[in-house]
Design a protein around this motif. Structure first.
Motif, PDB file in Angstrom:
ATOM      1  N   ARG A 164       0.826  -1.202   0.000  1.00 54.05           N
ATOM      2  CA  ARG A 164       0.000   0.000   0.000  1.00 54.05           C
ATOM      3  C   ARG A 164       0.868   1.262   0.000  1.00 54.05           C
ATOM      4  N   ASP A 165       1.906   1.265   0.834  1.00 54.41           N
ATOM      5  CA  ASP A 165       2.790   2.435   0.917  1.00 54.41           C
ATOM      6  C   ASP A 165       3.531   2.683  -0.397  1.00 54.41           C
ATOM      7  N   ALA A 166       3.889   1.583  -1.080  1.00 55.06           N
ATOM      8  CA  ALA A 166       4.616   1.728  -2.351  1.00 55.06           C
ATOM      9  C   ALA A 166       3.684   1.952  -3.528  1.00 55.06           C
ATOM     10  N   GLY A 167       2.390   1.786  -3.340  1.00 51.72           N
ATOM     11  CA  GLY A 167       1.425   1.975  -4.415  1.00 51.72           C
ATOM     12  C   GLY A 167       1.540   0.942  -5.518  1.00 51.72           C
ATOM     13  N   VAL A 168       1.885  -0.306  -5.156  1.00 50.10           N
ATOM     14  CA  VAL A 168       2.033  -1.365  -6.150  1.00 50.10           C
ATOM     15  C   VAL A 168       1.159  -2.555  -5.769  1.00 50.10           C
ATOM     16  N   GLU A 169       0.964  -3.444  -6.734  1.00 44.29           N
ATOM     17  CA  GLU A 169       0.223  -4.680  -6.513  1.00 44.29           C
ATOM     18  C   GLU A 169       1.157  -5.867  -6.713  1.00 44.29           C
ATOM     19  N   MET A 170       0.776  -7.005  -6.177  1.00 41.45           N
ATOM     20  CA  MET A 170       1.551  -8.222  -6.372  1.00 41.45           C
ATOM     21  C   MET A 170       1.522  -8.612  -7.841  1.00 41.45           C
ATOM     22  N   HIS A 171       2.682  -8.918  -8.416  1.00 47.56           N
ATOM     23  CA  HIS A 171       2.759  -9.329  -9.810  1.00 47.56           C
ATOM     24  C   HIS A 171       3.971 -10.240  -9.999  1.00 47.56           C
ATOM     25  N   PRO A 172       4.024 -11.001 -11.082  1.00 45.07           N
ATOM     26  CA  PRO A 172       5.143 -11.920 -11.286  1.00 45.07           C
ATOM     27  C   PRO A 172       6.450 -11.152 -11.485  1.00 45.07           C
ATOM     28  N   PRO A 173       7.541 -11.579 -10.847  1.00 48.98           N
ATOM     29  CA  PRO A 173       8.848 -10.951 -11.085  1.00 48.98           C
ATOM     30  C   PRO A 173       9.416 -11.406 -12.421  1.00 48.98           C
ATOM     31  N   ALA A 174      10.492 -10.757 -12.856  1.00 47.25           N
ATOM     32  CA  ALA A 174      11.114 -11.138 -14.121  1.00 47.25           C
ATOM     33  C   ALA A 174      11.566 -12.594 -14.094  1.00 47.25           C
ATOM     34  N   ARG A 175      12.105 -13.017 -12.961  1.00 51.32           N
ATOM     35  CA  ARG A 175      12.486 -14.423 -12.767  1.00 51.32           C
ATOM     36  C   ARG A 175      12.099 -14.803 -11.344  1.00 51.32           C
ATOM     37  N   VAL A 176      11.290 -15.842 -11.228  1.00 53.39           N
ATOM     38  CA  VAL A 176      10.815 -16.267  -9.913  1.00 53.39           C
ATOM     39  C   VAL A 176      11.954 -16.931  -9.143  1.00 53.39           C
ATOM     40  N   ASP A 177      12.120 -16.516  -7.886  1.00 46.26           N
ATOM     41  CA  ASP A 177      13.169 -17.048  -7.020  1.00 46.26           C
ATOM     42  C   ASP A 177      12.605 -18.213  -6.209  1.00 46.26           C
ATOM     43  N   PHE A 178      13.126 -19.413  -6.477  1.00 47.78           N
ATOM     44  CA  PHE A 178      12.703 -20.611  -5.748  1.00 47.78           C
ATOM     45  C   PHE A 178      13.785 -21.104  -4.791  1.00 47.78           C
ATOM     46  N   SER A 179      14.789 -20.287  -4.533  1.00 40.95           N
ATOM     47  CA  SER A 179      15.957 -20.761  -3.791  1.00 40.95           C
ATOM     48  C   SER A 179      15.622 -21.270  -2.392  1.00 40.95           C
ATOM     49  N   MET A 180      14.559 -20.765  -1.789  1.00 38.98           N
ATOM     50  CA  MET A 180      14.203 -21.156  -0.412  1.00 38.98           C
ATOM     51  C   MET A 180      13.334 -22.419  -0.362  1.00 38.98           C
ATOM     52  N   ILE A 181      12.883 -22.898  -1.505  1.00 44.03           N
ATOM     53  CA  ILE A 181      12.002 -24.068  -1.555  1.00 44.03           C
ATOM     54  C   ILE A 181      12.850 -25.334  -1.614  1.00 44.03           C
ATOM     55  N   ARG A 182      12.691 -26.191  -0.627  1.00 42.30           N
ATOM     56  CA  ARG A 182      13.501 -27.407  -0.526  1.00 42.30           C
ATOM     57  C   ARG A 182      12.786 -28.425   0.358  1.00 42.30           C
ATOM     58  N   ASP A 183      13.276 -29.645   0.313  1.00 40.74           N
ATOM     59  CA  ASP A 183      12.772 -30.658   1.238  1.00 40.74           C
ATOM     60  C   ASP A 183      13.291 -30.326   2.631  1.00 40.74           C
ATOM     61  N   PRO A 184      12.428 -30.352   3.657  1.00 40.51           N
ATOM     62  CA  PRO A 184      12.880 -29.956   4.996  1.00 40.51           C
ATOM     63  C   PRO A 184      13.866 -30.912   5.637  1.00 40.51           C
ATOM     64  N   GLY A 185      14.030 -32.116   5.079  1.00 44.58           N
ATOM     65  CA  GLY A 185      15.026 -33.036   5.609  1.00 44.58           C
ATOM     66  C   GLY A 185      14.611 -33.775   6.865  1.00 44.58           C
ATOM     67  N   LEU A 186      13.328 -33.740   7.200  1.00 45.99           N
ATOM     68  CA  LEU A 186      12.829 -34.496   8.353  1.00 45.99           C
ATOM     69  C   LEU A 186      12.595 -35.944   7.943  1.00 45.99           C
ATOM     70  N   ARG A 187      12.885 -36.863   8.846  1.00 46.71           N
ATOM     71  CA  ARG A 187      12.773 -38.287   8.521  1.00 46.71           C
ATOM     72  C   ARG A 187      11.651 -38.942   9.332  1.00 46.71           C
ATOM     73  N   LEU A 188      10.816 -39.687   8.634  1.00 46.51           N
ATOM     74  CA  LEU A 188       9.713 -40.374   9.290  1.00 46.51           C
ATOM     75  C   LEU A 188      10.219 -41.347  10.347  1.00 46.51           C
ATOM     76  N   GLU A 189      11.338 -42.006  10.068  1.00 46.67           N
ATOM     77  CA  GLU A 189      11.852 -43.003  11.008  1.00 46.67           C
ATOM     78  C   GLU A 189      12.368 -42.390  12.302  1.00 46.67           C
ATOM     79  N   ASP A 190      12.543 -41.079  12.343  1.00 43.30           N
ATOM     80  CA  ASP A 190      12.987 -40.420  13.578  1.00 43.30           C
ATOM     81  C   ASP A 190      11.826 -40.085  14.506  1.00 43.30           C
ATOM     82  N   MET A 191      10.605 -40.273  14.058  1.00 40.29           N
ATOM     83  CA  MET A 191       9.445 -39.974  14.898  1.00 40.29           C
ATOM     84  C   MET A 191       9.235 -41.094  15.919  1.00 40.29           C
TER      85      MET A 191
END
Length: 297
Positions: A164-191
């Motif tokens: 709102r302060d910047a006067g912009v709306e959500m829109h697709p970036p030039a290149r979508v950054d997926f760097s933070m998306i990963r498998d969390p590495g939790l193991r079922l056998e550790d439960m």
């Protein structure tokens, strides 16, 4: 510890006269879920606990929600024992809840943190996040369930204030950054895998919901229940960033401007967990597609 038998859905024979509904759901590819997650989800859903215990627990738990709401009229407005609540929840999860359910619960914190980080990184305005990534059940004792709800509302407020302060709306970036998306590495056998770890995810949530209501303020419980209404909001953010409105198929907790009764909070929490898994799976697929080298001509 004991070795638990989990169903091998692919090894089950198909009888056209008596088709197995769990096999059908496992083979179905219309909903985006990794095989390991889908197997754990269906193993938990097809358990004896969910089939025979849940129908008994659900009306009892909802009855307690009504009674506790009446009791809250006479308790101090600031009545809250969050730290004790989280210790009881961690104890119950460790002692009685199935390995699949515990694994899915811990995954949910990681996936939710990654999805918010994805939206923040690709937003047209800078926004910070506060990730919660428990590695084991004991980590939940640090008020993580309450902090999870606070994070979601704070994120939506900060993001939209900045837009709102910047006067912009959500829109697709030039290149979508997926760097933070990963498998969390939790193991079922550790439960935890003991004879008492039999309670399915939905039964556990139905049991814990009245306890959650009793040991938090009305404001905290209402906020927790209605944070589920933000599934649609988060789905819209992700869809806009990827220019993919079809991702709104993930939305199943209805309109965020129409709060629902807290009596159905347990059921809606399960839907919330499933939609988070599906959105994260879609992001993982998009990330893999982006990392593929271009085809040679």
């Amino acid at each position: 510890m004991r070795k638990r038998k989990t169903p091998d859905f692919l090894a089950q024979a198909h009888d056209p006269a008596d088709p197995n509904p769990w096999l059908a759901l496992y083979l179905d590819r219309s909903t985006p879920l990794p095989d390991e997650v889908k197997k754990s989800w269906l193993t938990d859903s097809s358990s004896n606990s969910r089939q025979y215990l849940l129908p008994l627990l659900r009306p009892i738990a909802r009855g307690f929600i009504i009674l506790i709401q009446v009791l809250k009229i006479f308790l101090p407005r600031k009545w809250s024992h969050s730290r004790l609540l989280h210790r009881v929840l961690a104890w119950g999860l460790t002692r009685f809840v199935s390995p699949e359910a515990n694994w899915l619960i811990l995954r949910h914190f990681h996936l939710g943190a990654q999805i918010l980080a994805f939206i923040a990184a690709n937003s047209p305005v800078p926004i910070t996040t506060t990730p919660l990534e428990p590695r084991n059940i004991d980590d939940l004792k640090d008020d993580l369930f309450v902090k999870h709800d606070l994070n979601l509302f704070n994120f939506v407020i900060r993001l939209n204030q900045a837009l709102r302060d910047a006067g912009v709306e959500m829109h697709p970036p030039a290149r979508v950054d997926f760097s933070m998306i990963r498998d969390p590495g939790l193991r079922l056998e550790d439960m935890p895998h003991t004879r008492l770890n039999f309670l399915d995810l939905q039964s556990a949530i139905e049991l814990f919901t009245p306890l959650y209501q009793l040991m938090l303020t009305d404001n905290d419980f209402w906020r927790a229940a209605n944070s589920l209404q933000l599934d649609e909001t988060i789905g819209i953010y992700a869809a806009r960033l990827m220019g993919a409105p079809e991702h709104l198929i993930l939305v199943n907790n209805k309109h965020p401007l129409v709060p629902m009764s807290t009596l159905r909070a347990g059921y809606r929490l399960v839907l919330h967990g499933l939609s988070t898994e599906m959105l994260h799976s879609l992001l993982m697929d998009r990330k893999a597609a982006q990392e593929q080298p271009p085809a040679e001509i």
